[in-house]
Design a protein around this motif. Sequence first.
Motif, PDB file in Angstrom:
ATOM      1  N   ILE A  91     118.200 -76.212  58.950  1.00  0.00           N
ATOM      2  CA  ILE A  91     119.547 -76.777  58.800  1.00  0.00           C
ATOM      3  C   ILE A  91     119.674 -77.949  59.755  1.00  0.00           C
ATOM      4  O   ILE A  91     119.366 -77.831  60.943  1.00  0.00           O
ATOM      5  CB  ILE A  91     120.634 -75.738  59.119  1.00  0.00           C
ATOM      6  N   ARG A  92     120.128 -79.070  59.229  1.00  0.00           N
ATOM      7  CA  ARG A  92     120.373 -80.247  60.064  1.00  0.00           C
ATOM      8  C   ARG A  92     121.764 -80.764  59.746  1.00  0.00           C
ATOM      9  O   ARG A  92     122.086 -81.058  58.599  1.00  0.00           O
ATOM     10  CB  ARG A  92     119.329 -81.336  59.801  1.00  0.00           C
ATOM     11  N   TYR A  93     122.598 -80.871  60.763  1.00  0.00           N
ATOM     12  CA  TYR A  93     123.977 -81.312  60.552  1.00  0.00           C
ATOM     13  C   TYR A  93     124.015 -82.823  60.356  1.00  0.00           C
ATOM     14  O   TYR A  93     123.424 -83.571  61.147  1.00  0.00           O
ATOM     15  CB  TYR A  93     124.848 -80.959  61.761  1.00  0.00           C
ATOM     16  N   PRO A  94     124.735 -83.307  59.350  1.00  0.00           N
ATOM     17  CA  PRO A  94     124.876 -84.752  59.160  1.00  0.00           C
ATOM     18  C   PRO A  94     125.936 -85.319  60.109  1.00  0.00           C
ATOM     19  O   PRO A  94     127.119 -85.386  59.780  1.00  0.00           O
ATOM     20  CB  PRO A  94     125.301 -84.876  57.695  1.00  0.00           C
ATOM     21  N   LEU A 101     118.442 -78.283  54.774  1.00  0.00           N
ATOM     22  CA  LEU A 101     119.787 -78.272  54.219  1.00  0.00           C
ATOM     23  C   LEU A 101     120.792 -78.785  55.233  1.00  0.00           C
ATOM     24  O   LEU A 101     120.558 -78.726  56.441  1.00  0.00           O
ATOM     25  CB  LEU A 101     120.187 -76.844  53.805  1.00  0.00           C
ATOM     26  N   THR A 102     121.925 -79.253  54.729  1.00  0.00           N
ATOM     27  CA  THR A 102     123.064 -79.515  55.601  1.00  0.00           C
ATOM     28  C   THR A 102     123.737 -78.189  55.910  1.00  0.00           C
ATOM     29  O   THR A 102     123.436 -77.156  55.289  1.00  0.00           O
ATOM     30  CB  THR A 102     124.085 -80.440  54.919  1.00  0.00           C
ATOM     31  N   ALA A 103     124.671 -78.194  56.851  1.00  0.00           N
ATOM     32  CA  ALA A 103     125.406 -76.968  57.153  1.00  0.00           C
ATOM     33  C   ALA A 103     126.154 -76.475  55.920  1.00  0.00           C
ATOM     34  O   ALA A 103     126.197 -75.263  55.637  1.00  0.00           O
ATOM     35  CB  ALA A 103     126.373 -77.220  58.306  1.00  0.00           C
ATOM     36  N   ARG A 104     126.730 -77.391  55.154  1.00  0.00           N
ATOM     37  CA  ARG A 104     127.481 -77.001  53.959  1.00  0.00           C
ATOM     38  C   ARG A 104     126.553 -76.426  52.894  1.00  0.00           C
ATOM     39  O   ARG A 104     126.860 -75.411  52.254  1.00  0.00           O
ATOM     40  CB  ARG A 104     128.237 -78.206  53.419  1.00  0.00           C
ATOM     41  N   GLU A 124     131.612 -73.829  58.155  1.00  0.00           N
ATOM     42  CA  GLU A 124     131.119 -74.050  56.801  1.00  0.00           C
ATOM     43  C   GLU A 124     130.947 -72.729  56.058  1.00  0.00           C
ATOM     44  O   GLU A 124     131.188 -72.651  54.850  1.00  0.00           O
ATOM     45  CB  GLU A 124     129.798 -74.818  56.847  1.00  0.00           C
ATOM     46  N   THR A 182     118.583 -73.787  62.794  1.00  0.00           N
ATOM     47  CA  THR A 182     119.184 -75.091  63.054  1.00  0.00           C
ATOM     48  C   THR A 182     118.178 -75.939  63.815  1.00  0.00           C
ATOM     49  O   THR A 182     117.602 -75.507  64.812  1.00  0.00           O
ATOM     50  CB  THR A 182     120.468 -74.941  63.878  1.00  0.00           C
TER      51      THR A 182
END
Length: 265
Positions: free
Chosen positions: A146-149, A104-107, A169, A92
């Motif tokens: 991973i980068r959260y939007p 990527l996003t978390a999802r 997620e 992350t």
Amino acid sequence: MTARDEGADLRPIDPSPVVILIRPQLAENIGSVARAMGNGGLFHLRLVAPRDGWPQDRAMRTASGAYRILEAATVHETVADAVADLHRVFATCPRPRHIVKPLLTARGAAAELRAIGNRGLRMGLLFGPERAGLDNDDIAHADSLIRYPLNPAFMSLNLAQAVMVMAHEWWMACDATPARDMITHKTHVATKGELENFLTHLIAECDASGFLRNAPKRPGMVRNIRHFFQRGEVTEQELRTLHGIITELAHGRPGPRDHGAPEHG
């Protein structure tokens, strides 16, 4: 630490990723992370060089029953040791800079982790210390980021929140809960036949009461009544209640001589 009888009976749901906390500072945060992991079906926890050592009773107090996760946690001196048996590692990273890696996003990461696990590979999630997050040397051990939007004006999360987003997620990636449901308790959603029976009853009483006496407007008024009841999931119990209301209103309706006309004797 010893198992606590009052804790949740949490067990590994494999394949699932290992959560790796790098240089965590507060025992309370580690306990909160375990709680978040339990919510999302994660179990495996590894601690890299925890500042205050391990185990810590304060972690137990904030775990809210996720004691088994803490009891099974392992401690490692280096990130390299913590990831040595894993095949894929995700990190992350809120603000990746000067790094060339998949982002990527978390999802998206959860979906990819599910696919990796289904291939029989072991995977891990890196989370950095509370104040500064992961440094470049930590990130060097990861295959993907991973980068959260989140709101770009405010993307601050504490450690447990960051783990909770990923745990949620991960759980949702294979959860079959309908996005929308109707809670009907001991009744059921009315069938079209049951609804039609009610509407026939209602319209007949509307005619009898004179509510639909305007012949040119009657078709439109009837359609409006139908639209009102057709646009939702009316339950069988609600229809029975409405039937009763209509029946009582009809029985209590005044007759032709009760509209204020003087009686002649």
